[in-house]
Design a protein around this motif. Structure first.
Motif, PDB file in Angstrom:
ATOM      1  N   VAL B  55       0.860  -1.185   0.000  1.00 55.92           N
ATOM      2  CA  VAL B  55       0.000   0.000   0.000  1.00 55.92           C
ATOM      3  C   VAL B  55       0.896   1.234   0.000  1.00 55.92           C
ATOM      4  O   VAL B  55       1.714   1.416   0.896  1.00 55.92           O
ATOM      5  N   ASN B  56       0.762   2.051  -1.024  1.00 58.81           N
ATOM      6  CA  ASN B  56       1.640   3.217  -1.170  1.00 58.81           C
ATOM      7  C   ASN B  56       1.095   4.434  -0.449  1.00 58.81           C
ATOM      8  O   ASN B  56      -0.114   4.651  -0.415  1.00 58.81           O
ATOM      9  N   PHE B  57       1.998   5.224   0.094  1.00 62.60           N
ATOM     10  CA  PHE B  57       1.617   6.487   0.712  1.00 62.60           C
ATOM     11  C   PHE B  57       2.298   7.616  -0.050  1.00 62.60           C
ATOM     12  O   PHE B  57       3.531   7.669  -0.100  1.00 62.60           O
ATOM     13  N   PRO B  58       1.511   8.512  -0.684  1.00 58.69           N
ATOM     14  CA  PRO B  58       2.128   9.594  -1.444  1.00 58.69           C
ATOM     15  C   PRO B  58       2.903  10.527  -0.517  1.00 58.69           C
ATOM     16  O   PRO B  58       2.403  10.897   0.543  1.00 58.69           O
ATOM     17  N   VAL B  59       4.138  10.874  -0.901  1.00 57.66           N
ATOM     18  CA  VAL B  59       4.933  11.757  -0.045  1.00 57.66           C
ATOM     19  C   VAL B  59       4.966  13.157  -0.636  1.00 57.66           C
ATOM     20  O   VAL B  59       4.270  14.050  -0.200  1.00 57.66           O
ATOM     21  N   ALA B  60       5.760  13.360  -1.678  1.00 53.89           N
ATOM     22  CA  ALA B  60       5.838  14.684  -2.295  1.00 53.89           C
ATOM     23  C   ALA B  60       6.488  14.524  -3.655  1.00 53.89           C
ATOM     24  O   ALA B  60       7.323  13.636  -3.856  1.00 53.89           O
ATOM     25  N   GLY B  61       6.083  15.352  -4.568  1.00 57.00           N
ATOM     26  CA  GLY B  61       6.717  15.353  -5.883  1.00 57.00           C
ATOM     27  C   GLY B  61       6.624  14.016  -6.591  1.00 57.00           C
ATOM     28  O   GLY B  61       7.553  13.604  -7.274  1.00 57.00           O
ATOM     29  N   GLY B  62       5.502  13.321  -6.427  1.00 56.27           N
ATOM     30  CA  GLY B  62       5.310  12.085  -7.159  1.00 56.27           C
ATOM     31  C   GLY B  62       5.972  10.877  -6.525  1.00 56.27           C
ATOM     32  O   GLY B  62       5.789   9.763  -6.999  1.00 56.27           O
ATOM     33  N   THR B  63       6.755  11.093  -5.458  1.00 62.15           N
ATOM     34  CA  THR B  63       7.353   9.930  -4.797  1.00 62.15           C
ATOM     35  C   THR B  63       6.364   9.384  -3.773  1.00 62.15           C
ATOM     36  O   THR B  63       5.441  10.076  -3.353  1.00 62.15           O
ATOM     37  N   SER B  64       6.574   8.128  -3.417  1.00 62.90           N
ATOM     38  CA  SER B  64       5.710   7.555  -2.402  1.00 62.90           C
ATOM     39  C   SER B  64       6.527   6.602  -1.550  1.00 62.90           C
ATOM     40  O   SER B  64       7.573   6.118  -1.961  1.00 62.90           O
ATOM     41  N   GLY B  65       6.040   6.373  -0.358  1.00 59.39           N
ATOM     42  CA  GLY B  65       6.727   5.464   0.542  1.00 59.39           C
ATOM     43  C   GLY B  65       5.771   4.378   0.991  1.00 59.39           C
ATOM     44  O   GLY B  65       4.592   4.417   0.677  1.00 59.39           O
ATOM     45  N   HIS B  66       6.313   3.393   1.681  1.00 57.57           N
ATOM     46  CA  HIS B  66       5.437   2.367   2.225  1.00 57.57           C
ATOM     47  C   HIS B  66       5.918   1.968   3.604  1.00 57.57           C
ATOM     48  O   HIS B  66       7.007   2.336   4.036  1.00 57.57           O
ATOM     49  N   LEU B  67       5.067   1.209   4.274  1.00 62.62           N
ATOM     50  CA  LEU B  67       5.329   0.784   5.635  1.00 62.62           C
ATOM     51  C   LEU B  67       6.396  -0.306   5.658  1.00 62.62           C
ATOM     52  O   LEU B  67       6.483  -1.102   4.726  1.00 62.62           O
ATOM     53  N   MET B  68       7.229  -0.334   6.717  1.00 63.38           N
ATOM     54  CA  MET B  68       8.109  -1.484   6.921  1.00 63.38           C
ATOM     55  C   MET B  68       7.381  -2.464   7.836  1.00 63.38           C
ATOM     56  O   MET B  68       7.289  -3.639   7.538  1.00 63.38           O
ATOM     57  N   GLY B  69       6.844  -1.963   8.927  1.00 63.33           N
ATOM     58  CA  GLY B  69       5.850  -2.727   9.660  1.00 63.33           C
ATOM     59  C   GLY B  69       6.308  -3.504  10.875  1.00 63.33           C
ATOM     60  O   GLY B  69       5.492  -4.124  11.525  1.00 63.33           O
ATOM     61  N   SER B  70       7.622  -3.476  11.214  1.00 68.17           N
ATOM     62  CA  SER B  70       8.044  -4.339  12.321  1.00 68.17           C
ATOM     63  C   SER B  70       7.436  -3.880  13.644  1.00 68.17           C
ATOM     64  O   SER B  70       6.980  -4.714  14.433  1.00 68.17           O
ATOM     65  N   VAL B  71       7.414  -2.566  13.879  1.00 65.80           N
ATOM     66  CA  VAL B  71       6.885  -2.098  15.153  1.00 65.80           C
ATOM     67  C   VAL B  71       5.367  -2.249  15.183  1.00 65.80           C
ATOM     68  O   VAL B  71       4.775  -2.578  16.222  1.00 65.80           O
ATOM     69  N   LEU B  72       4.726  -2.057  14.023  1.00 61.58           N
ATOM     70  CA  LEU B  72       3.277  -2.252  13.955  1.00 61.58           C
ATOM     71  C   LEU B  72       2.920  -3.682  14.339  1.00 61.58           C
ATOM     72  O   LEU B  72       2.045  -3.926  15.170  1.00 61.58           O
ATOM     73  N   VAL B  73       3.627  -4.656  13.736  1.00 53.86           N
ATOM     74  CA  VAL B  73       3.347  -6.061  14.047  1.00 53.86           C
ATOM     75  C   VAL B  73       3.675  -6.353  15.505  1.00 53.86           C
ATOM     76  O   VAL B  73       2.950  -7.083  16.187  1.00 53.86           O
ATOM     77  N   ALA B  74       4.772  -5.750  15.994  1.00 57.28           N
ATOM     78  CA  ALA B  74       5.132  -5.979  17.395  1.00 57.28           C
ATOM     79  C   ALA B  74       4.044  -5.439  18.310  1.00 57.28           C
ATOM     80  O   ALA B  74       3.741  -6.032  19.346  1.00 57.28           O
TER      81      ALA B  74
END
Lengths: 203, 335
Positions: B55-74
Motif C-alpha cells: 500500500v503506497n503512501f504519497p509523499v511529495a513530488g510524485g514519490t511515495s513510501g510504504h510501511l516497513m511494519g516491524s513495530v506495527l506487528v510488534a
C-alpha cells in the motif's frame, strides 16, 4: 487475479526447471557463497561465474527479458551502496567490483526463484530441519500472500470509488485505514483457518 | 534497506548470520508457547505485512513510501511473534523475489526483524504497561517506529562500514539522515493504523502473546479481553518521582560530558561566515548562558547544576502545558 505475477516458473518445462529443489537450492547457495568469497585479487574469476550463469540461463528456458527486468528492479539498492563505496580507498574500481559481484549474486537468486516453485523450496527447508513453526508460518504466508494482497487492492479500489478529490492528509488516513481493516480481516480469517485446520485433524 | 549479497565481508557475514539466527531461534522458542490457535495467525500476519507493504503512501513530488511494519506487528502481536513474522517476510522476499541477499539474510533479519520487532516491541509494551491511556500508547508506538527505523538503518550502515564497503562517516551520515526522514513516515503510518484498529476492534490491540486459549466454538461468548480500553485508568503519579530522579541523574552525569564543540547550527554559521552576525544581545537573555551557573567555581559542577535546573524547569513547563490542556478540554466540554 491481481497479484499472480510471481509464478513465472509455471509454464517452464526445461531441464533446469525439472531439477529437484533439493539440488538447486544448495547449488545456488554454494554459488553465492563462492562469489562472495572471491578475493579482490582474483576478480577475474567473477567472469567465470558470469559465464556459468549465462549458460544456465540459456538452458533454463527462462525468458531473458524477464530475468533482466527483475534484476533492474533490484539494482537501485546495489547502485546506492556502490556509489557510497566509491569514496573508499579502493575507489571506483573497488565499487565496480562490489557492484558486479552483487549483481551476479542477484542473478543467481533470480534464476533460482524463476525456476523453482517456492513450495518446493519450503519442502527442502523442512527436510533440512528448519524449525517447523517457521516452515508452517512460511507456508501459510505463501498460501495467503496473494489473497490478502488482492483484498487490500479491492479495499483500496472501493475507497477510491467513494472518495472524491482527496487531500493528502486524507489519503494517508484512508490508506492507514485500509491496512488496519486488512489486519482485522486477517485475524478473523486466521481464526476461521484455525477452525478449519482443527476440523481436519491438525495437531 | 534490504542488503544484497556481496557487500558484507566474510567476518561480518558470519557475525550477522550468528546474531540473526540466535535472535530468530529465541523468538521461535518463545513463540512455541503460543496456543495452537495462534499459529495460523503468524503465517497470516506475515502475508498481511507483505500486503501492507504494497500500500503506497504519497509523499511529495510524485514519490511515495510504504510501511516497513516491524513495530506495527510488534504492537499488534507482541515482540517474539513479530520477530518470527518479520523474519518470514524477509526469508520469502529473499528466496522468492531475490530481494535481499542470502548471505545478508542474517544481517537483514537482525536489522529489520530483531531490532524493530524485539527491541521496538519491547519498548512499546513497556509503555503500554506504564500507562493505560490509548493516545499515549499510540504516540509511543509512533516514536518507537521512528526510532526503530533509524536504528535499523544505522545498524545496516555499521555492518557495511565494518565490512570496509563504505566509510563510517558516509554510511552512518547518509543512511541515518535519510532514515530520520523515512522514519517519520513509518511512525505516522504506524500511529494511524493503530488508531484505526483501536477504533474498529480494540480487542485486537491486546497482543496474542498475552492471550489465553480462545474457545474453538464460534458461537460461545468471547473471552473478556484484558482490553487496554476497559482497564481502569491508572494514575501516572507514582511515575513522577522516579522519572524526575532518572532525568536529573542523566542530566547531572551526562551534561558535563556534553561536547563543547560547536553544534550543527553553530558549525554551519561558522562555515558560511555568519557567526559574527549573531546579535550582540539576544532577544531574550538566556538565564544560564552556555549551560553554566554563574557563581559556582568548578566548571563541571556548574554544568551539572545547570543540567538539574534545566530538568526541573522542563518538568514545570510540561506540568504547566498539561494543566492548560486539561483546562481547555474542560471548558470545551461545558460548551
Amino acid at each position: 487475479m491481481y497479484a499472480g505475477w510471481t509464478d513465472h516458473h509455471r509454464g517452464c518445462d526445461s531441464w533446469l526447471c525439472r531439477l529437484p529443489a533439493g539440488v538447486k537450492l544448495p547449488v545456488a547457495i554454494g554459488l553465492v557463497l563462492a562469489m562472495v568469497a572471491v578475493p579482490a585479487r582474483w576478480a577475474v574469476g567473477l567472469w567465470g561465474f558470469a559465464g556459468l550463469l549465462a549458460l544456465l540461463l540459456a538452458i533454463s528456458g527462462v525468458s531473458v527479458r524477464l530475468v533482466v527486468r527483475k534484476l533492474l528492479l533490484l539494482e537501485p539498492m546495489v547502485l546506492v551502496i556502490a556509489v557510497a563505496a566509491a569514496f573508499q580507498p579502493a575507489g571506483w574500481r573497488g565499487a565496480l567490483l562490489l557492484a558486479s559481484r552483487s549483481t551476479l549474486c542477484l542473478a543467481t537468486m533470480v534464476l533460482l526463484a524463476s525456476t523453482t516453485p517456492f513450495m518446493d523450496i519450503l519442502r527442502v527447508l523442512r527436510r533440512w530441519r528448519v524449525p517447523p513453526l517457521l516452515v508452517t508460518t512460511l507456508m501459510l504466508m505463501h498460501r495467503y500472500l496473494f489473497v490478502l494482497a488482492d483484498q487490500a487492492h479491492r479495499m483500496r479500489r472501493a475507497r477510491q470509488g467513494r472518495t472524491f478529490t482527496p487531500r493528502r492528509a486524507l489519503v494517508w488516513r484512508h490508506r492507514a485505514g485500509i491496512i488496519a481493516h486488512l489486519f482485522v480481516r486477517t485475524s478473523d480469517r486466521a481464526q476461521r483457518i484455525y477452525w478449519a485446520m482443527s476440523a481436519r485433524g491438525w495437531r | 534497506m534490504h542488503l544484497p549479497d556481496g557487500f558484507l565481508n566474510r567476518p561480518m557475514v558470519l557475525t550477522t548470520a550468528a546474531l540473526g539466527t540466535a535472535g530468530l531461534a529465541l523468538a521461535l522458542r518463545s513463540a512455541k508457547r503460543l496456543p495452537p490457535s495462534r499459529v495460523p495467525l503468524l503465517g497470516l500476519s506475515a502475508a498481511f505485512v507483505f500486503a501492507a507493504q504494497m500500500v503506497n503512501f504519497p509523499v511529495a513530488g510524485g514519490t511515495s513510501g510504504h510501511l516497513m511494519g516491524s513495530v506495527l506487528v510488534a504492537a499488534l502481536l507482541g515482540p517474539a511473534a513479530a520477530v518470527v513474522v518479520m523474519s518470514a517476510v524477509l526469508i520469502l522476499q529473499c528466496l522468492m523475489f531475490a530481494d535481499g541477499g542470502i548471505t545478508a539474510l542474517g544481517a537483514n533479519i537482525l536489522n529489520m526483524a530483531v531490532i524493530g520487532g524485539a527491541g521496538g516491541g519491547a519498548l512499546y509494551h513497556l509503555v503500554r504497561h506504564l500507562t493505560p491511556s490509548m493516545p499515549f500508547q499510540i504516540g509511543a508506538a509512533g516514536i518507537v517506529a521512528w526510532g526503530a527505523t533509524v536504528v535499523a538503518s544505522l545498524a545496516c550502515a555499521a555492518e557495511l562500514a565494518a565490512s570496509g564497503t563504505v566509510g563510517w562517516r558516509v554510511g552512518l551520515g547518509a543512511m541515518g539522515g535519510v532514515h530520520m526522514l523515512i522514519g517519520i513516515g513509518e511512525g505516522l503510518i504506524t500511529m494511524l493504523v493503530l488508531a484505526a484498529v483501536a477504533k474498529a476492534r480494540p480487542d485486537l490491540l491486546v497482543p496474542v502473546e498475552t492471550h489465553g486459549f480462545e474457545p474453538i466454538m464460534p458461537d460461545s461468548p468471547p473471552v473478556p479481553a484484558r482490553s487496554a480500553v476497559a482497564a481502569a485508568p491508572r494514575s501516572l503519579r507514582p511515575m513522577i518521582l522516579p522519572g524526575l530522579i532518572i532525568s536529573a541523574a542523566v542530566a547531572m552525569l551526562l551534561a558535563p560530558h556534553a561536547s563543547s564543540l560547536p553544534d550543527g547550527l553553530e558549525k554551519t554559521a561558522q562555515a558560511l561566515g555568519f557567526a559574527h552576525h549573531q546579535a550582540a544581545s539576544p532577544v531574550i537573555p538566556a538565564p544560564l548562558p552556555d549551560y553554566a551557573v554563574p557563581g559556582i567555581g568548578s566548571e563541571m559542577w556548574a554544568t551539572a547544576v545547570a543540567g538539574v535546573m534545566g530538568t526541573a524547569a522542563m518538568f514545570l513547563l510540561g506540568l504547566l502545558i498539561a494543566k492548560l490542556a486539561r483546562l481547555r478540554r474542560r471548558t470545551r466540554a461545558y460548551v
